[in-house]
Design a protein around this motif. Structure first.
Motif, mmCIF file in Angstrom:
data_model
loop_
_atom_site.group_PDB
_atom_site.id
_atom_site.type_symbol
_atom_site.label_atom_id
_atom_site.label_comp_id
_atom_site.label_asym_id
_atom_site.label_seq_id
_atom_site.Cartn_x
_atom_site.Cartn_y
_atom_site.Cartn_z
ATOM 1 N N ALA A 146 -1.525 -19.788 -9.723
ATOM 2 C CA ALA A 146 -2.419 -18.918 -8.969
ATOM 3 C C ALA A 146 -2.031 -18.896 -7.496
ATOM 4 O O ALA A 146 -1.447 -19.852 -6.968
ATOM 5 C CB ALA A 146 -3.864 -19.390 -9.120
ATOM 6 N N GLY A 147 -2.377 -17.797 -6.839
ATOM 7 C CA GLY A 147 -2.173 -17.660 -5.403
ATOM 8 C C GLY A 147 -3.238 -16.756 -4.818
ATOM 9 O O GLY A 147 -3.930 -16.039 -5.552
ATOM 10 N N VAL A 148 -3.371 -16.789 -3.502
ATOM 11 C CA VAL A 148 -4.321 -15.933 -2.790
ATOM 12 C C VAL A 148 -3.584 -15.239 -1.655
ATOM 13 O O VAL A 148 -2.845 -15.879 -0.906
ATOM 14 C CB VAL A 148 -5.511 -16.739 -2.224
ATOM 15 N N LEU A 149 -3.788 -13.928 -1.539
ATOM 16 C CA LEU A 149 -3.298 -13.152 -0.408
ATOM 17 C C LEU A 149 -4.503 -12.638 0.363
ATOM 18 O O LEU A 149 -5.389 -12.005 -0.215
ATOM 19 C CB LEU A 149 -2.439 -11.978 -0.884
ATOM 20 N N LEU A 150 -4.551 -12.934 1.659
ATOM 21 C CA LEU A 150 -5.661 -12.512 2.506
ATOM 22 C C LEU A 150 -5.242 -11.300 3.327
ATOM 23 O O LEU A 150 -4.286 -11.368 4.100
ATOM 24 C CB LEU A 150 -6.094 -13.646 3.431
ATOM 25 N N LEU A 151 -5.960 -10.186 3.143
ATOM 26 C CA LEU A 151 -5.763 -8.987 3.953
ATOM 27 C C LEU A 151 -6.896 -8.909 4.965
ATOM 28 O O LEU A 151 -8.069 -9.091 4.604
ATOM 29 C CB LEU A 151 -5.761 -7.725 3.085
ATOM 30 N N GLY A 152 -6.552 -8.629 6.220
ATOM 31 C CA GLY A 152 -7.590 -8.577 7.244
ATOM 32 C C GLY A 152 -7.120 -7.821 8.466
ATOM 33 O O GLY A 152 -5.982 -7.347 8.535
ATOM 34 N N THR A 153 -8.011 -7.706 9.438
ATOM 35 C CA THR A 153 -7.674 -6.990 10.673
ATOM 36 C C THR A 153 -8.138 -7.772 11.890
ATOM 37 O O THR A 153 -9.014 -8.622 11.808
ATOM 38 C CB THR A 153 -8.344 -5.597 10.741
ATOM 39 N N SER A 154 -7.553 -7.392 13.000
ATOM 40 C CA SER A 154 -8.086 -7.738 14.316
ATOM 41 C C SER A 154 -8.843 -6.503 14.793
ATOM 42 O O SER A 154 -9.251 -5.676 13.987
ATOM 43 C CB SER A 154 -6.943 -8.131 15.253
ATOM 44 N N GLY A 155 -9.017 -6.356 16.113
ATOM 45 C CA GLY A 155 -9.603 -5.132 16.640
ATOM 46 C C GLY A 155 -11.045 -5.262 17.071
ATOM 47 O O GLY A 155 -11.610 -6.363 17.150
ATOM 48 N N ALA A 156 -11.661 -4.118 17.363
ATOM 49 C CA ALA A 156 -13.034 -4.063 17.863
ATOM 50 C C ALA A 156 -13.699 -2.776 17.382
ATOM 51 O O ALA A 156 -13.031 -1.784 17.081
ATOM 52 C CB ALA A 156 -13.056 -4.126 19.390
ATOM 53 N N ILE A 157 -15.031 -2.817 17.316
ATOM 54 C CA ILE A 157 -15.820 -1.677 16.853
ATOM 55 C C ILE A 157 -16.613 -1.135 18.034
ATOM 56 O O ILE A 157 -17.305 -1.881 18.732
ATOM 57 C CB ILE A 157 -16.794 -2.108 15.733
ATOM 58 N N ARG A 158 -16.521 0.155 18.251
ATOM 59 C CA ARG A 158 -17.235 0.779 19.370
ATOM 60 C C ARG A 158 -18.744 0.742 19.149
ATOM 61 O O ARG A 158 -19.208 0.655 18.006
ATOM 62 C CB ARG A 158 -16.766 2.227 19.531
ATOM 63 N N ASP A 272 6.584 -18.761 -12.435
ATOM 64 C CA ASP A 272 7.151 -18.483 -11.117
ATOM 65 C C ASP A 272 6.248 -19.122 -10.077
ATOM 66 O O ASP A 272 5.156 -19.603 -10.397
ATOM 67 C CB ASP A 272 7.252 -16.961 -10.910
ATOM 68 N N SER A 273 6.698 -19.120 -8.830
ATOM 69 C CA SER A 273 5.869 -19.618 -7.736
ATOM 70 C C SER A 273 5.149 -18.441 -7.079
ATOM 71 O O SER A 273 5.640 -17.305 -7.116
ATOM 72 C CB SER A 273 6.725 -20.356 -6.714
ATOM 73 N N PRO A 274 3.985 -18.671 -6.469
ATOM 74 C CA PRO A 274 3.253 -17.584 -5.811
ATOM 75 C C PRO A 274 4.037 -16.990 -4.639
ATOM 76 O O PRO A 274 5.073 -17.516 -4.221
ATOM 77 C CB PRO A 274 1.962 -18.260 -5.330
ATOM 78 N N LEU A 275 3.521 -15.895 -4.107
ATOM 79 C CA LEU A 275 4.143 -15.231 -2.974
ATOM 80 C C LEU A 275 4.294 -16.186 -1.788
ATOM 81 O O LEU A 275 3.391 -16.984 -1.513
ATOM 82 C CB LEU A 275 3.297 -14.035 -2.531
ATOM 83 N N LYS A 276 5.405 -16.083 -1.082
ATOM 84 C CA LYS A 276 5.533 -16.799 0.186
ATOM 85 C C LYS A 276 4.612 -16.177 1.234
ATOM 86 O O LYS A 276 4.146 -16.856 2.142
ATOM 87 C CB LYS A 276 6.985 -16.760 0.658
ATOM 88 N N THR A 277 4.377 -14.865 1.090
ATOM 89 C CA THR A 277 3.462 -14.170 1.988
ATOM 90 C C THR A 277 2.028 -14.549 1.637
ATOM 91 O O THR A 277 1.599 -14.364 0.497
ATOM 92 C CB THR A 277 3.627 -12.641 1.859
ATOM 93 N N LYS A 278 1.293 -15.079 2.601
ATOM 94 C CA LYS A 278 -0.086 -15.517 2.367
ATOM 95 C C LYS A 278 -1.106 -14.654 3.102
ATOM 96 O O LYS A 278 -2.280 -14.651 2.734
ATOM 97 C CB LYS A 278 -0.266 -16.974 2.824
ATOM 98 N N TYR A 279 -0.654 -13.930 4.146
ATOM 99 C CA TYR A 279 -1.574 -13.178 4.997
ATOM 100 C C TYR A 279 -0.997 -11.799 5.291
ATOM 101 O O TYR A 279 0.210 -11.636 5.442
ATOM 102 C CB TYR A 279 -1.807 -13.925 6.325
ATOM 103 N N CYS A 280 -1.886 -10.808 5.398
ATOM 104 C CA CYS A 280 -1.511 -9.429 5.741
ATOM 105 C C CYS A 280 -2.546 -8.912 6.728
ATOM 106 O O CYS A 280 -3.654 -8.537 6.336
ATOM 107 C CB CYS A 280 -1.480 -8.561 4.475
ATOM 108 N N PHE A 281 -2.201 -8.918 8.018
ATOM 109 C CA PHE A 281 -3.162 -8.533 9.061
ATOM 110 C C PHE A 281 -2.621 -7.361 9.873
ATOM 111 O O PHE A 281 -1.418 -7.256 10.105
ATOM 112 C CB PHE A 281 -3.457 -9.707 9.995
#
Length: 309
Positions: A146-158, A272-281
């Motif tokens: 098993a693996g986890v990929l975290l998708l997220g953002t930075s930024g600000a809301i008006r 197989d091994s999980p993705l080396k990529t763990k974060y997507c921001f």
């Protein structure tokens, strides 16, 4: 948590356990031992090295320069950071599918598990906390890691605005991942969080929904809507619909006055091994949107706004 004392508001505390280095373990289930009245959320990190050698430390990643009078300050991981599990809003236990487990120990980069708990409020004098997660594990080899990929953002809301906070990453590793669960996380302004697999073709983009959820519901891992395998050159994308009813900018940050836009994808790989990529921001608004992204998206979904009440 080893009976810690949260001595101020908005405190993040971390505590580690070392995995026996000459053995393999497979986590196959998680049972939270916490309530949302005590803990805003918990994250379980897998680390090659923990952020500190202390039994407990202050580990709000966005507050890493803050001097704490009671605890040393460090990130959850010094190296090899990845998220294994996340919990908030009284989410229930999670059991992984058959033959699926998170590999720890000898043949894994995960040599430590670090529990991070976000305490919103200072505790009364003399009161301590031992919130945590019970781990169900086996030493029987699992054919599916098993693996986890975290998708997220930075930024600000008006101020006084409905905003789309969006991110996307192309899968560049030559692996096939099988999604089975997703989790959403925002603070109070989030209305809907959705994740997609995008495939580009001469006929136009196809947007296949992985899962979508109101983040004000229990922030557990829910079964995905689409279990089709995801492979090299597929694009993973996520969007948070945020309704800022405040008369001020709200930025991405660690405290409850700030916001977060997170979509967690839990998956397995076969032998197989999980993705080396763990974060997507992404940089988030006002700098990044799908309609101006370098991927040149088309057929972008626009129905999310219909879910705002």
């Amino acid at each position: 948590m080893p009976n810690v004392y949260p001595h101020r508001d908005e405190l993040y505390l971390c505590t580690p356990i070392r995995i026996a280095p000459k053995q393999n373990f497979y986590i196959v289930g998680f049972k939270p031992n916490a309530t949302m009245h005590t803990a805003h959320h918990m994250l379980l990190y897998g680390c090659s090295e923990p952020g500190s050698n202390d039994p407990v430390w202050s580990c709000g990643e966005m507050q890493s320069n803050m001097i704490d009078k009671m605890y040393t300050t460090a990130s959850p991981c010094r190296s090899g950071s990845q998220i294994v599990y996340a919990w908030a809003r009284d989410a229930p236990s999670l059991e992984l599918p058959p033959e699926v487990g998170f590999l720890l120990g000898r043949d894994s980069p995960i040599k430590y598990l670090v529990l991070q708990v976000h305490y919103m409020s200072k505790f009364p004098e003399g009161k301590t906390d031992n919130s945590g997660v019970f781990l169900k594990y086996t030493q029987e080899p699992m054919p599916r890691q098993a693996g986890v990929l975290l998708l997220g953002t930075s930024g600000a809301i008006r101020p006084d605005t409905v905003e789309h906070m969006e991110t996307a990453c192309t899968l560049k590793e030559d692996k096939v991942i099988h999604p089975f669960a997703f989790r959403t996380h925002t603070h109070g302004l989030g209305k809907l969080v959705s994740g997609y697999v995008v495939r580009k073709s001469m006929k136009g983009d196809s947007w296949n929904l992985i899962g979508s959820k109101d983040p004000q519901l229990p922030q557990m891992f829910y079964p995905v809507q689409n279990t089709d395998p995801i492979s090299k050159f597929d694009i993973l994308a996520a969007r948070c619909v945020m309704n800022n009813t405040r008369h001020e900018f709200v930025k991405i940050g660690a405290t409850n006055k700030d916001e977060m836009c997170n979509f967690y994808l839990m998956y397995w790989v076969e032998n197989d091994s999980p993705l080396k990529t763990k974060y997507c921001f992404s940089a988030g608004p006002p700098y990044y949107y799908w309609n101006t992204a370098p991927e040149n998206f088309n057929r972008i979904p626009d129905t999310d706004d219909m879910n705002i009440v």
